[in-house]
Design a protein around this motif. Structure first.
Motif, PDB file in Angstrom:
ATOM      1  N   MET A 112       0.834  -1.205   0.000  1.00 48.68           N
ATOM      2  CA  MET A 112       0.000   0.000   0.000  1.00 48.68           C
ATOM      3  C   MET A 112       0.870   1.256   0.000  1.00 48.68           C
ATOM      4  SD  MET A 112      -3.419  -0.269   0.128  1.00 48.68           S
ATOM      5  CE  MET A 112      -4.184   0.914   1.210  1.00 48.68           C
ATOM      6  N   MET A 113       0.523   2.238  -0.809  1.00 46.38           N
ATOM      7  CA  MET A 113       1.237   3.526  -0.857  1.00 46.38           C
ATOM      8  C   MET A 113       2.741   3.309  -1.041  1.00 46.38           C
ATOM      9  SD  MET A 113      -0.711   5.591   2.152  1.00 46.38           S
ATOM     10  CE  MET A 113      -0.375   7.259   1.667  1.00 46.38           C
ATOM     11  N   ASN A 114       3.093   2.383  -1.929  1.00 44.01           N
ATOM     12  CA  ASN A 114       4.507   2.049  -2.068  1.00 44.01           C
ATOM     13  C   ASN A 114       5.344   3.234  -2.518  1.00 44.01           C
ATOM     14  OD1 ASN A 114       6.190  -0.087  -1.539  1.00 44.01           O
ATOM     15  ND2 ASN A 114       6.563  -0.404  -3.714  1.00 44.01           N
ATOM     16  N   PHE A 115       4.829   3.987  -3.511  1.00 39.88           N
ATOM     17  CA  PHE A 115       5.624   5.123  -4.007  1.00 39.88           C
ATOM     18  C   PHE A 115       5.818   6.160  -2.896  1.00 39.88           C
ATOM     19  CE2 PHE A 115       6.324   9.162  -6.234  1.00 39.88           C
ATOM     20  CZ  PHE A 115       7.527   8.820  -6.854  1.00 39.88           C
ATOM     21  N   THR A 116       4.790   6.374  -2.080  1.00 36.90           N
ATOM     22  CA  THR A 116       4.910   7.327  -0.960  1.00 36.90           C
ATOM     23  C   THR A 116       6.072   6.904  -0.059  1.00 36.90           C
ATOM     24  OG1 THR A 116       2.527   7.524  -1.073  1.00 36.90           O
ATOM     25  CG2 THR A 116       3.564   8.504   0.843  1.00 36.90           C
ATOM     26  N   HIS A 117       6.187   5.603   0.204  1.00 38.30           N
ATOM     27  CA  HIS A 117       7.279   5.125   1.062  1.00 38.30           C
ATOM     28  C   HIS A 117       8.633   5.239   0.374  1.00 38.30           C
ATOM     29  CE1 HIS A 117       5.184   4.055   4.671  1.00 38.30           C
ATOM     30  NE2 HIS A 117       4.174   3.691   3.907  1.00 38.30           N
ATOM     31  N   MET A 118       8.638   5.163  -0.967  1.00 34.80           N
ATOM     32  CA  MET A 118       9.897   5.388  -1.703  1.00 34.80           C
ATOM     33  C   MET A 118      10.313   6.850  -1.551  1.00 34.80           C
ATOM     34  SD  MET A 118       8.789   3.005  -4.909  1.00 34.80           S
ATOM     35  CE  MET A 118       9.753   3.714  -6.201  1.00 34.80           C
ATOM     36  N   VAL A 119       9.329   7.768  -1.600  1.00 33.66           N
ATOM     37  CA  VAL A 119       9.608   9.207  -1.427  1.00 33.66           C
ATOM     38  C   VAL A 119      10.120   9.463   0.004  1.00 33.66           C
ATOM     39  CG1 VAL A 119       8.529  11.499  -1.307  1.00 33.66           C
ATOM     40  CG2 VAL A 119       7.987   9.972  -3.202  1.00 33.66           C
ATOM     41  N   ILE A 120       9.504   8.803   0.964  1.00 31.37           N
ATOM     42  CA  ILE A 120       9.916   8.977   2.370  1.00 31.37           C
ATOM     43  C   ILE A 120      11.354   8.498   2.559  1.00 31.37           C
ATOM     44  CG2 ILE A 120       9.506   8.112   4.724  1.00 31.37           C
ATOM     45  CD1 ILE A 120       6.474   8.220   4.011  1.00 31.37           C
ATOM     46  N   ASN A 121      11.674   7.312   2.041  1.00 32.06           N
ATOM     47  CA  ASN A 121      13.044   6.801   2.178  1.00 32.06           C
ATOM     48  C   ASN A 121      14.052   7.752   1.538  1.00 32.06           C
ATOM     49  OD1 ASN A 121      12.215   4.406   3.385  1.00 32.06           O
ATOM     50  ND2 ASN A 121      13.852   3.283   2.366  1.00 32.06           N
TER      51      ASN A 121
END
Ligand code: HEM
Length: 159
Positions: A1-10
């Motif tokens: 879920m929200m994988n791209f958001t977590h890529m942005v966070i990392n």
């Protein structure tokens, strides 16, 4: 879920290095064996205090290609762990940040609502300064307007 958001966070945490350094006490002698014999072989004696600097990893071009570039796609297909040998924004090992998952969740919810509800545009440019934390040459001014296509905007118009 929200994988791209977590890529942005990392990627933001990698570049931002919110925790610039961590202290550790060496409890038993540690042998460091580098690539070339003797020159890079040394012992960190028990009792010494070591300063761990995550940004040395986060900006290492052998780990992150073009490390100064903000590129969330570099995390694609990688496991988005809170701590690993190449990503230490939340520290690592036994003292890994206890609030890491909670902090990630908060950032994901905030970012999701920010980009789906509002349009942001840059008014003027600023430059990044690393000293050693991330700073800017002058304040970044942006215009924020509500995105008319956002669901919260349409909901508000019902009343
Ligand atoms: C983006 C947000 C955050 C970042 C980058 C961050 C980073 C870190 C880092 C690097 C450490 C390790 C310090 C060390 O090893 O010396 C740490 C420890 C810790 N953090 Fe966070 N943190 C964040 C948010 C939070 C939140 C929201 C909480 C609590 C709700 C929290 C609670 C803790 C605690 C309790 C420790 C100590 C863990 C231990 O020593 O066993 N952190 N954090």
């Amino acid at each position: 879920m929200m994988n791209f958001t977590h890529m942005v966070i990392n990627e933001s945490l990698r570049l931002g290095s919110l925790s610039p350094a961590m202290f550790r006490k060496v409890v038993s002698d540690v042998e460091i064996k580098g690539k070339f014999e003797s020159l890079f072989w040394y012992t960190i004696p028990a009792g010494w205090i070591v300063l761990v600097v995550p940004s040395l990893l986060h900006y290492d071009p052998q780990i992150y290609e073009q490390p100064c570039e903000f590129n969330p796609w570099r995390w694609e297909g990688k496991e988005l762990l809170c701590g690993s040998k190449t990503f230490m924004a939340f520290g690592g090992g036994a003292r890994l940040c206890a609030g890491a998952e909670f902090a990630r969740l908060g950032m994901a919810i905030f970012l999701h609502h920010l980009v789906t509800t509002y349009d942001l545009s840059l008014i003027d440019k600023s430059y990044i300064i690393r000293a050693p934390l991330l700073r800017f040459s002058k304040p970044i001014r942006i215009t924020i307007s509500e995105n008319p296509l956002s669901s919260s905007h349409q909901y508000a118009n019902l009343f």
